[in-house]
Structure formats: C-alpha cells, structure tokens
Design a protein around this motif. Sequence first.
Motif, PDB file in Angstrom:
ATOM      1  N   LYS A 149     -21.433  23.032 -55.710  1.00  0.00           N
ATOM      2  CA  LYS A 149     -20.154  23.632 -56.136  1.00  0.00           C
ATOM      3  C   LYS A 149     -20.400  24.980 -56.810  1.00  0.00           C
ATOM      4  CE  LYS A 149     -17.620  19.370 -57.200  1.00  0.00           C
ATOM      5  NZ  LYS A 149     -17.111  18.559 -58.322  1.00  0.00           N
ATOM      6  N   LEU A 153     -19.015  28.601 -55.452  1.00  0.00           N
ATOM      7  CA  LEU A 153     -18.105  29.443 -56.246  1.00  0.00           C
ATOM      8  C   LEU A 153     -18.697  30.843 -56.436  1.00  0.00           C
ATOM      9  CD1 LEU A 153     -16.733  26.955 -58.920  1.00  0.00           C
ATOM     10  CD2 LEU A 153     -15.547  27.880 -56.923  1.00  0.00           C
ATOM     11  N   TRP A 185     -12.676  18.254 -53.482  1.00  0.00           N
ATOM     12  CA  TRP A 185     -12.839  19.463 -54.310  1.00  0.00           C
ATOM     13  C   TRP A 185     -12.602  20.723 -53.460  1.00  0.00           C
ATOM     14  CZ3 TRP A 185     -16.439  23.506 -53.932  1.00  0.00           C
ATOM     15  CH2 TRP A 185     -16.493  24.384 -55.013  1.00  0.00           C
ATOM     16  N   THR A 189      -9.868  23.473 -54.319  1.00  0.00           N
ATOM     17  CA  THR A 189     -10.314  24.845 -54.581  1.00  0.00           C
ATOM     18  C   THR A 189      -9.675  25.823 -53.591  1.00  0.00           C
ATOM     19  OG1 THR A 189     -12.400  23.920 -55.348  1.00  0.00           O
ATOM     20  CG2 THR A 189     -12.380  26.272 -54.914  1.00  0.00           C
ATOM     21  N   GLU A 192      -6.048  26.321 -54.695  1.00  0.00           N
ATOM     22  CA  GLU A 192      -5.976  27.140 -55.921  1.00  0.00           C
ATOM     23  C   GLU A 192      -6.215  28.615 -55.626  1.00  0.00           C
ATOM     24  OE1 GLU A 192      -9.016  25.849 -58.670  1.00  0.00           O
ATOM     25  OE2 GLU A 192      -7.980  23.906 -58.870  1.00  0.00           O
ATOM     26  N   ARG A 193      -7.213  28.887 -54.781  1.00  0.00           N
ATOM     27  CA  ARG A 193      -7.644  30.277 -54.596  1.00  0.00           C
ATOM     28  C   ARG A 193      -7.126  30.918 -53.314  1.00  0.00           C
ATOM     29  NH1 ARG A 193     -13.238  30.881 -57.577  1.00  0.00           N
ATOM     30  NH2 ARG A 193     -12.901  29.342 -59.187  1.00  0.00           N
TER      31      ARG A 193
END
Length: 425
Positions: A149, A153, A185, A189, A192-193
């Motif tokens: 992760k 990121l 996840w 993610t 969210e992004r």
Amino acid sequence: MSLTVTGAVLDGAMIGVRCVDGAIEAIGPDVEARPDDETIEAGGMPLLPALVNGHTHAAMTLFRGYGGDLPLMRWLEEKIWPVEAKLDDEDVYWGARLACAEMIGNGIARFWDMYWQPQAIARAVEDAGLRAHIGGPLFDLDGRTEETKARILAETEALSAQGPTIEPSLAPHSIYTVSEGLLRWVGETAAERGLAVHIHLSETEKEVADCLEAHGDRPAAYLDRLGLLGQRTVLAHGVWLDEAELELVAARGATVVANPAANMKLAVGGTMPYPAARRAGVAVGLGTDGPGSNDSLDLLSDLKLFALSQRHASGDTTAVPALEALAIACGARAPALRDRSLPGPVATAAELLVPGAPADFLLLRGAGPELGLGDLASDLVYAASGSVVDTTVVAGRVLMRGGIVEGVEEIVARAAERARRLGLA
Ligand SMILES: [Zn+2]
C-alpha cells in the motif's frame, strides 16, 4: 505550438486539420495553415485517429523470445518472475522506450500500462512523446500488504506530478494474486482519489473456477462486491465473462479490453465474448498485452486477430463489422480508455476527430498495396499491419514521418544492452 496538415482524406473528402497546443483546433475542407505553423502536405493520404492500446506491460520488450514455449506457470515461475526481481529503473526505462518507439511506428498514441518502476515508464513515455495510463502492479500473496500500500501510494503521487500526458491508475494484478482486503482498499482508494483501476480479469477458466470456490461468486460479481467495478475500471481479457457478468459490467460502466494475440499465445482456450458484450452494451477496447506474451505491439495485427477470432468463435461472419472493429482499436467504443474530457462512446473512429479533441492522428500509406483498393476500414482490419502508418501525430507533435521514428537504432541498442545485463539476450 501549432501544426497544420493539408491534403488529407477523411470519409472520401479532402480536408485539413489545424492543431494548437496539443488539441484539434479546426478540421474540414477549408482549413489552411497560418504563417507560423509547422506544416504537412499529406498528398491524399487517409487520415485516421491514432490507436489506443488498452492493455500492455510495455517494458516487457526485454523479455521477447525468452522461454515462451514453456507451459504458462513454468514460464512465469522459472523465467519471468526471477528476472523481474532484478529489474532496475534503467532496464524498465529502455524496455519502455523500445515499446514506445514500436507503438509510434504502429500508430498507437495512448496505452494502458501495468508494470514495475512506473516512474521510469512515465519518463520513457514523456521522452517519446506518447500518452499513458500507468500503474505499478499490486500483488500481496507474500503477505506484505502494508508495504505494498505504501509503495503504491508513493508511486501514484509521483506519477501525478508528471506532465499532462501521464495519468496514474491503480493496477491490482488479478483477483488470484491480490487478497480480498487489498482489493477492497484499491476500490476505496480509487474512489477517494478519482483514479482508474486496471486489472486482469477472467483470463483463464481456472480463475473462474477458483473464484467460485473461494468466494462463491464469478469474477465480475466478486469485484463488484469489493467496490472495484466502476466507470473508470478497465478489465483486461474478460475471456470467460458470462452473460450475467457482462450485464453487470455494462451496468457499472466498466470497460473490457480484448487481448486476442496474448490469449492465443498463452492458450487460454477461449475468446472474449464480443457479441454478448455488445448486446449487453459493454464498453470494449483492444490491447496487445505485454510483449512477453504477444510478442508484437502492432495493434492493427491484433485487430485482425480480434475480428477473425470473433467470427470464428461465433460461427457468424457478421460478428464484428470492419468499421466497428476499427472504432474499437481507436478507443471510440470505450470512453474511459481515452482522454477524460471526451464525451461518451461514438460509433466510428472518424467521429473522434473533432475540434477540441486531442490532436492524436495518423496519415496512412493509402496508395500502397494493402490500402490502394477496396474499402478502407475493411483493408485496415484484414489486409494491413502497422507498416501502413506513414505519419504519427500525438498531442499535435509529429513523432513519425515517412515511417521513420527518429533515434530508433540507439533505442534498440540500449534496450539490447539492458536485456544482456539481465541475462535475457
Ligand atoms: Zn497483461
């Protein structure tokens, strides 16, 4: 920066295209060059939107011809994975530069990539002048989920800081190499992004059987349950998707990218069910897959395989008309594969060439033997290969003229050097 092409042929009419700052400013019979424009007189060459390679692992040019006759799992475990563990930035950069040179030669402006050292790939893409959606692969069967992760990121952040031709995506390798928790996840993610998700799905029949056994669902339903099936999800392969899955994929607005050459080379025993996907309204694109499992980056050759395999598998010569197949290779039927700013799917490739659209297009050797007679779309699908591309323009920049990509000899030499370093050549 401005470029004007005159004397090109589109839908039988002689037209010009003017490009400013990477986009098409004007296209039509009255377009003329302005004083400071770079100019190309096309001399009657057909104009086509550039092709979109919806799934690849570009730097795997380094692995061409390496152990490709072994059974799939032995090829991966004995040949590919041990060498991938040794790859450094320069290996990936030169492998990707070689792929970019080939893609320019074959008329590809944009590609979706999943590979290690994604920043090195981004650097290669920018140096080559192409566009790419790039994601470092996620695997976590080693149990190092938290480490993965953090790496992803950091990579995503670094890719976001690149220029406008690079878009980061999240690239979980597959449902059988990434845990349920990490897939969840990825879904969160991505939401969210605002990132795209690029994953291999339903490539082999075994993947479907294992998914049913482990999770009680077929692969597309499993992904949907984990929040990974959305408008910005790109599913590579989709060979074994059934009708209910295709309806689900269509309802969520996700894209399926067919990779017919790699499917045949890896002997997966099936064909992406295009007629059913079309009935369900699924967005469909075309990909080469990595040069380790194709081994070419000539998307027009794969387009022929796509059309032939669809006709053959369905027993129906009308399974995919040539104009429709060509639209698929240009990304016309899969908006998520293209520029974010473009509206929904369009029926034909030519509809992509409008004012405001990215200035990504080709001039073809229309007078050559393959395209000199007959219907252009049909000739492009069944008679041509990438060698019919004379000129490749991406973001208004001329990357190839007269079939020659500048600097290709040095790129081949540097990639060969890296392959030797890795013991591949
Ligand atoms: Zn792949």
